[in-house]
Structures are given as structure tokens and as C-alpha cells.
Design a protein around this motif. Structure first.
Motif, PDB file in Angstrom:
ATOM      1  N   LEU A 112       0.861  -1.195   0.000  1.00  0.00           N
ATOM      2  CA  LEU A 112       0.000   0.000   0.000  1.00  0.00           C
ATOM      3  C   LEU A 112       0.891   1.236   0.000  1.00  0.00           C
ATOM      4  O   LEU A 112       1.749   1.386   0.869  1.00  0.00           O
ATOM      5  CB  LEU A 112      -0.904   0.009   1.241  1.00  0.00           C
ATOM      6  CG  LEU A 112      -1.747   1.277   1.418  1.00  0.00           C
ATOM      7  CD1 LEU A 112      -2.856   1.363   0.365  1.00  0.00           C
ATOM      8  CD2 LEU A 112      -2.351   1.339   2.824  1.00  0.00           C
ATOM      9  N   ASP A 113       0.671   2.125  -0.973  1.00  0.00           N
ATOM     10  CA  ASP A 113       1.482   3.336  -1.108  1.00  0.00           C
ATOM     11  C   ASP A 113       0.712   4.523  -0.511  1.00  0.00           C
ATOM     12  O   ASP A 113      -0.455   4.733  -0.847  1.00  0.00           O
ATOM     13  CB  ASP A 113       1.745   3.554  -2.614  1.00  0.00           C
ATOM     14  CG  ASP A 113       2.761   4.639  -2.893  1.00  0.00           C
ATOM     15  OD1 ASP A 113       3.642   4.861  -2.047  1.00  0.00           O
ATOM     16  OD2 ASP A 113       2.672   5.252  -3.981  1.00  0.00           O
ATOM     17  N   HIS A 114       1.373   5.285   0.346  1.00  0.00           N
ATOM     18  CA  HIS A 114       0.768   6.477   0.963  1.00  0.00           C
ATOM     19  C   HIS A 114      -0.589   6.202   1.623  1.00  0.00           C
ATOM     20  O   HIS A 114      -1.576   6.886   1.319  1.00  0.00           O
ATOM     21  CB  HIS A 114       0.617   7.620  -0.056  1.00  0.00           C
ATOM     22  CG  HIS A 114       1.921   8.203  -0.493  1.00  0.00           C
ATOM     23  ND1 HIS A 114       2.689   9.006   0.315  1.00  0.00           N
ATOM     24  CD2 HIS A 114       2.607   8.067  -1.658  1.00  0.00           C
ATOM     25  CE1 HIS A 114       3.788   9.357  -0.343  1.00  0.00           C
ATOM     26  NE2 HIS A 114       3.777   8.787  -1.525  1.00  0.00           N
ATOM     27  N   GLY A 115      -0.644   5.213   2.517  1.00  0.00           N
ATOM     28  CA  GLY A 115      -1.846   5.028   3.328  1.00  0.00           C
ATOM     29  C   GLY A 115      -1.999   6.243   4.241  1.00  0.00           C
ATOM     30  O   GLY A 115      -1.045   6.645   4.902  1.00  0.00           O
TER      31      GLY A 115
ATOM     32  N   GLY B  90       0.545  12.067 -11.222  1.00  0.00           N
ATOM     33  CA  GLY B  90       1.657  11.753 -10.339  1.00  0.00           C
ATOM     34  C   GLY B  90       1.619  10.343  -9.830  1.00  0.00           C
ATOM     35  O   GLY B  90       0.599   9.696  -9.890  1.00  0.00           O
ATOM     36  N   GLU B  91       2.720   9.884  -9.305  1.00  0.00           N
ATOM     37  CA  GLU B  91       2.759   8.679  -8.472  1.00  0.00           C
ATOM     38  C   GLU B  91       2.155   9.134  -7.161  1.00  0.00           C
ATOM     39  O   GLU B  91       1.949   8.391  -6.235  1.00  0.00           O
ATOM     40  CB  GLU B  91       4.210   8.177  -8.365  1.00  0.00           C
ATOM     41  CG  GLU B  91       4.464   7.085  -7.358  1.00  0.00           C
ATOM     42  CD  GLU B  91       5.187   7.627  -6.167  1.00  0.00           C
ATOM     43  OE1 GLU B  91       4.676   7.420  -5.058  1.00  0.00           O
ATOM     44  OE2 GLU B  91       6.224   8.272  -6.324  1.00  0.00           O
ATOM     45  N   SER B  92       1.875  10.332  -7.099  1.00  0.00           N
ATOM     46  CA  SER B  92       0.989  11.113  -6.261  1.00  0.00           C
ATOM     47  C   SER B  92       0.971  10.885  -4.766  1.00  0.00           C
ATOM     48  O   SER B  92       1.207   9.822  -4.252  1.00  0.00           O
ATOM     49  CB  SER B  92      -0.419  10.991  -6.773  1.00  0.00           C
ATOM     50  OG  SER B  92      -0.787   9.676  -6.846  1.00  0.00           O
ATOM     51  N   SER B  93       0.656  11.945  -4.111  1.00  0.00           N
ATOM     52  CA  SER B  93       0.605  11.932  -2.660  1.00  0.00           C
ATOM     53  C   SER B  93      -0.535  12.826  -2.262  1.00  0.00           C
ATOM     54  O   SER B  93      -1.068  13.587  -3.045  1.00  0.00           O
ATOM     55  CB  SER B  93       1.947  12.417  -2.130  1.00  0.00           C
ATOM     56  OG  SER B  93       1.782  13.481  -1.255  1.00  0.00           O
TER      57      SER B  93
ATOM     58  N   SER C   9      10.384  15.110  -6.117  1.00  0.00           N
ATOM     59  CA  SER C   9       8.956  15.363  -5.924  1.00  0.00           C
ATOM     60  C   SER C   9       8.154  14.479  -6.864  1.00  0.00           C
ATOM     61  O   SER C   9       8.642  14.045  -7.914  1.00  0.00           O
ATOM     62  CB  SER C   9       8.620  16.842  -6.131  1.00  0.00           C
ATOM     63  OG  SER C   9       8.832  17.214  -7.461  1.00  0.00           O
ATOM     64  N   HIS C  10       6.905  14.219  -6.487  1.00  0.00           N
ATOM     65  CA  HIS C  10       6.041  13.331  -7.278  1.00  0.00           C
ATOM     66  C   HIS C  10       5.626  13.992  -8.596  1.00  0.00           C
ATOM     67  O   HIS C  10       5.482  15.205  -8.661  1.00  0.00           O
ATOM     68  CB  HIS C  10       4.777  13.001  -6.493  1.00  0.00           C
ATOM     69  CG  HIS C  10       5.018  12.270  -5.216  1.00  0.00           C
ATOM     70  ND1 HIS C  10       5.004  12.877  -3.999  1.00  0.00           N
ATOM     71  CD2 HIS C  10       5.273  10.967  -4.968  1.00  0.00           C
ATOM     72  CE1 HIS C  10       5.230  11.985  -3.048  1.00  0.00           C
ATOM     73  NE2 HIS C  10       5.399  10.811  -3.611  1.00  0.00           N
ATOM     74  N   GLY C  11       5.380  13.160  -9.603  1.00  0.00           N
ATOM     75  CA  GLY C  11       4.828  13.682 -10.855  1.00  0.00           C
ATOM     76  C   GLY C  11       5.894  14.140 -11.835  1.00  0.00           C
ATOM     77  O   GLY C  11       7.048  13.731 -11.756  1.00  0.00           O
TER      78      GLY C  11
ATOM     79  N   MET D  19      13.030   6.118  -2.071  1.00  0.00           N
ATOM     80  CA  MET D  19      12.959   7.342  -2.856  1.00  0.00           C
ATOM     81  C   MET D  19      11.593   7.434  -3.519  1.00  0.00           C
ATOM     82  O   MET D  19      11.191   6.546  -4.267  1.00  0.00           O
ATOM     83  CB  MET D  19      14.044   7.341  -3.947  1.00  0.00           C
ATOM     84  CG  MET D  19      14.012   8.583  -4.823  1.00  0.00           C
ATOM     85  SD  MET D  19      14.805   8.309  -6.424  1.00  0.00           S
ATOM     86  CE  MET D  19      16.500   8.534  -5.975  1.00  0.00           C
ATOM     87  N   HIS D  20      10.868   8.486  -3.208  1.00  0.00           N
ATOM     88  CA  HIS D  20       9.602   8.759  -3.906  1.00  0.00           C
ATOM     89  C   HIS D  20       9.861   9.840  -4.940  1.00  0.00           C
ATOM     90  O   HIS D  20      10.772  10.650  -4.793  1.00  0.00           O
ATOM     91  CB  HIS D  20       8.539   9.247  -2.915  1.00  0.00           C
ATOM     92  CG  HIS D  20       7.973   8.156  -2.069  1.00  0.00           C
ATOM     93  ND1 HIS D  20       6.639   7.831  -2.079  1.00  0.00           N
ATOM     94  CD2 HIS D  20       8.561   7.317  -1.190  1.00  0.00           C
ATOM     95  CE1 HIS D  20       6.437   6.827  -1.224  1.00  0.00           C
ATOM     96  NE2 HIS D  20       7.586   6.498  -0.676  1.00  0.00           N
ATOM     97  N   GLY D  21       9.018   9.882  -5.977  1.00  0.00           N
ATOM     98  CA  GLY D  21       9.177  10.925  -6.993  1.00  0.00           C
ATOM     99  C   GLY D  21      10.435  10.731  -7.811  1.00  0.00           C
ATOM    100  O   GLY D  21      11.114  11.687  -8.162  1.00  0.00           O
TER     101      GLY D  21
ATOM    102  N   ILE E 122      12.714   2.206  -4.853  1.00  0.00           N
ATOM    103  CA  ILE E 122      12.444   3.408  -5.636  1.00  0.00           C
ATOM    104  C   ILE E 122      11.023   3.347  -6.181  1.00  0.00           C
ATOM    105  O   ILE E 122      10.661   2.424  -6.918  1.00  0.00           O
ATOM    106  CB  ILE E 122      13.452   3.568  -6.800  1.00  0.00           C
ATOM    107  CG1 ILE E 122      14.878   3.729  -6.232  1.00  0.00           C
ATOM    108  CG2 ILE E 122      13.079   4.772  -7.674  1.00  0.00           C
ATOM    109  CD1 ILE E 122      15.966   3.862  -7.281  1.00  0.00           C
ATOM    110  N   ASN E 123      10.217   4.337  -5.790  1.00  0.00           N
ATOM    111  CA  ASN E 123       8.856   4.415  -6.308  1.00  0.00           C
ATOM    112  C   ASN E 123       8.891   5.066  -7.690  1.00  0.00           C
ATOM    113  O   ASN E 123       9.506   6.121  -7.872  1.00  0.00           O
ATOM    114  CB  ASN E 123       7.985   5.260  -5.379  1.00  0.00           C
ATOM    115  CG  ASN E 123       7.514   4.471  -4.187  1.00  0.00           C
ATOM    116  OD1 ASN E 123       8.149   3.502  -3.782  1.00  0.00           O
ATOM    117  ND2 ASN E 123       6.408   4.881  -3.617  1.00  0.00           N
ATOM    118  N   TYR E 124       8.206   4.434  -8.639  1.00  0.00           N
ATOM    119  CA  TYR E 124       8.293   4.866 -10.035  1.00  0.00           C
ATOM    120  C   TYR E 124       6.936   4.646 -10.677  1.00  0.00           C
ATOM    121  O   TYR E 124       6.378   3.550 -10.607  1.00  0.00           O
ATOM    122  CB  TYR E 124       9.372   4.013 -10.718  1.00  0.00           C
ATOM    123  CG  TYR E 124       9.681   4.361 -12.149  1.00  0.00           C
ATOM    124  CD1 TYR E 124      10.753   5.195 -12.464  1.00  0.00           C
ATOM    125  CD2 TYR E 124       8.919   3.848 -13.200  1.00  0.00           C
ATOM    126  CE1 TYR E 124      11.055   5.508 -13.790  1.00  0.00           C
ATOM    127  CE2 TYR E 124       9.212   4.151 -14.516  1.00  0.00           C
ATOM    128  CZ  TYR E 124      10.279   4.976 -14.809  1.00  0.00           C
ATOM    129  OH  TYR E 124      10.578   5.274 -16.114  1.00  0.00           O
TER     130      TYR E 124
HETATM  131 ZN   LIG Z   1       5.191   8.718  -3.061  1.00  0.00          ZN
END
Ligand SMILES: [Zn+2]
Length: 293
Positions: A80-83, A145-148, A189-191, A217-219, A239-241
């Protein structure tokens, strides 16, 4: 095979590379990522971000993620990403996620630590791993975005010391919460980047000197190969991608559609296949970079 976050990063931690965590919000992205993981022989993390619920609900996509993960020939973590809350993390655990991220980084430090510690206590009691975030990783204000859930901004503004992860605070946070992995802020940063990001890659090393757990690493989309690999050499292990993977799927479909003449037939079932192939190639490239190739 379906595994936890710690298990999917086991080799990466031993050998000093990073595992890709790719966001999914449809069947096509799941297929592209699993095919790429199997072709490269590398473990992979299937991310489901809570903010993607308008595209597909968690209850609908999780059985698909779990089924592909269980049948895969490589280790796959379903994460789960960004719960945004303890309740969301509990729901994810009940649905079968092997790992959850609690993102309470929008709260003050004490509240973030307390909420994270509670999720760790609950998750660890059933063998589920936990990622948390310390510092602020912003979202760019254009694109998908991979968004937040955080404040939208076009670049990293504000006082760097308030935004980037503080090494001493990271040490205290990890010791108090017992998290398995920590998302740290050092300028990504995301996106889609609207400006070249100013990265503080030495900050990763400074945090690693204080606390030795896998960093996330996000973004990451949009960074150069050198930037990715320096971050990995300094201690990033996940790494989130997402953004550039889905853009590549869209680009390939557009290119194919542009070739169609006015009276040609087009079967809809062929369109997802074009996107899957393009996203798969993009994910293979990302996995190779993350493996320091
Ligand atoms: Zn993220």
C-alpha cells in the motif's frame, strides 16, 4: 511468489542495489510490471496508492495484484502506497497486502511517530512490513503523479531544513517506531518535474550514518541514470516509479492511433496490448538502472 517488503529487498540490501516499486491502477500495469520483473529476473514491488481509488478501488485491484504476485517466478511484494490513516492500513492488511506505507508526514513529528508506531505494532503482529515517511516529498502540480495526498507545489519551496529529512530526527523516528523502511526527502517530488530538481544526495549518506535501514525514494521518475545510481550507492533500496511508465504507455498508444487511417477498423482489445508492451519496456529499463546496470 508473494513476499514482504523486507524479503523482496533481501538481495538488494546484500548486494547494494534498489528494488523498483511500480504503481498499478489497472490490469495492464500489473501485467506490464510482472512481465518486466520476470524477464529481468528481479523481484519487484506492486504499489497501490490510495489516491488512485477514483481509477480503481482497492478491493477490486488487490485480488488481481495478489494473484499475479503468487504466480510470478520472482519475489513480488504487494504494498500500500501512501496510506493516509491507521484504518486504511488495517483495511489493506485485511485484504492481503504484505506491506503497507503509513504516510503521516503531513502531521507534526510527534503525531507522525505515534501513528507510525501504532501501524508497526498492528502490522508486525501479522507479519506485514511497514514503510513510513519523514520530511516532505511534494507533488508537482501537473500531470498524473505517483501522487501523494500532500500540498501541491510546482517545485520544492520553503526552508530546506523544514522539508528535507533531518538525520538525527530519522534516527529517533526509526528507533521509536520500528519501521522496516523509511521514505526520506532530499529534493525529489512526485509527478512530472517542471524544473530540474535540486537534489541533496549527500543527505542520504548523512542519514545512513545515523540509522541503517533501507531508504525509499519517492518521486523518482524523471531523474537521470547517474542521479538514481548515486542515490542507490548512498543507501536507497526502494524506488517508487510511476509517472514515466504510464506516460510511455500513453505515448505508444497515441503513436499507434496516429498511424490509423480514417476508414480503418480498430479493435479496442488491441489498444491495451500496445500500452502493456511499451510500459513493460520502460519498467525493464528502470529495473536495469535500479540494479546498477
Ligand atoms: Zn510517493
Amino acid at each position: 511468489m508473494l513476499v514482504s517488503l523486507t524479503k523482496v529487498m533481501e538481495n538488494a540490501i546484500k548486494e547494494g542495489y534498489a528494488v523498483g516499486a511500480f504503481n498499478v491502477c489497472n490490469l495492464e500495469s500489473v501485467m506490464a510490471i510482472i512481465q518486466a520483473a520476470e524477464e529481468t529476473g528481479k523481484g519487484v514491488i506492486l504499489n497501490y496508492a490510495q489516491v488512485h481509488s477514483p481509477l480503481i478501488g482497492m478491493e477490486l485491484i488487490v485480488p488481481i495484484m495478489l494473484d499475479f504476485a503468487k504466480k510470478a517466478t520472482v519475489p513480488v511484494c504487494v504494498h500500500l502506497d501512501h496510506g493516509s490513516s491507521i484504518e486504511t492500513c488495517i483495511k489493506a492488511i485485511q485484504l492481503g497486502f504484505t506491506s503497507v506505507m503509513i504516510d503521516a508526514s503531513g502531521n507534526d513529528y510527534e503525531a507522525n511517530a505515534a501513528e507510525t508506531a501504532e501501524v508497526v505494532r498492528l502490522a508486525h503482529s501479522v507479519g506485514v512490513t511497514v514503510e513510513a515517511e519523514l520530511g516532505h516529498i511534494f507533488s508537482s502540480n501537473i500531470g498524473v503523479g505517483e501522487s501523494s495526498s500532500k500540498v501541491e507545489t510546482s517545485d520544492n519551496c520553503g526552508d530546506v531544513e523544514d522539508i528535507y529529512t533531518d538525520p538525527d530526527m530519522a534516527k529517533d523516528f526509526v528507533e521509536r517506531t520500528g519501521v522496516d523502511a523509511l521514505a526520506i526527502a532530499f529534493g525529489t517530488s512526485h509527478g512530472i518535474y517542471t524544473k530540474k530538481p535540486v537534489l541533496d544526495l549527500d543527505r542520504i549518506t548523512a542519514i545512513k550514518k545515523k540509522i541503517d535501514i533501507p531508504f525509499v525514494m519517492h518521486g523518482g521518475s524523471g531523474l537521470s541514470k547517474e542521479e538514481f545510481q548515486t542515490a542507490i550507492r548512498n543507501g536507497v533500496r526502494k524506488i517508487n516509479y510511476y509517472t514515466y511508465m504510464t506516460l510511455e504507455g500513453g505515448r505508444a498508444v497515441k503513436e499507434a492511433m496516429d498511424k490509423i487511417k480514417k476508414d480503418d477498423n480498430i479493435f479496442f482489445h488491441d489498444i491495451p496490448l500496445i500500452a502493456i508492451e511499451a510500459m513493460k519496456q520502460n519498467v525493464i529499463d528502470a529495473i536495469n538502472i535500479f540494479s546498477l546496470k
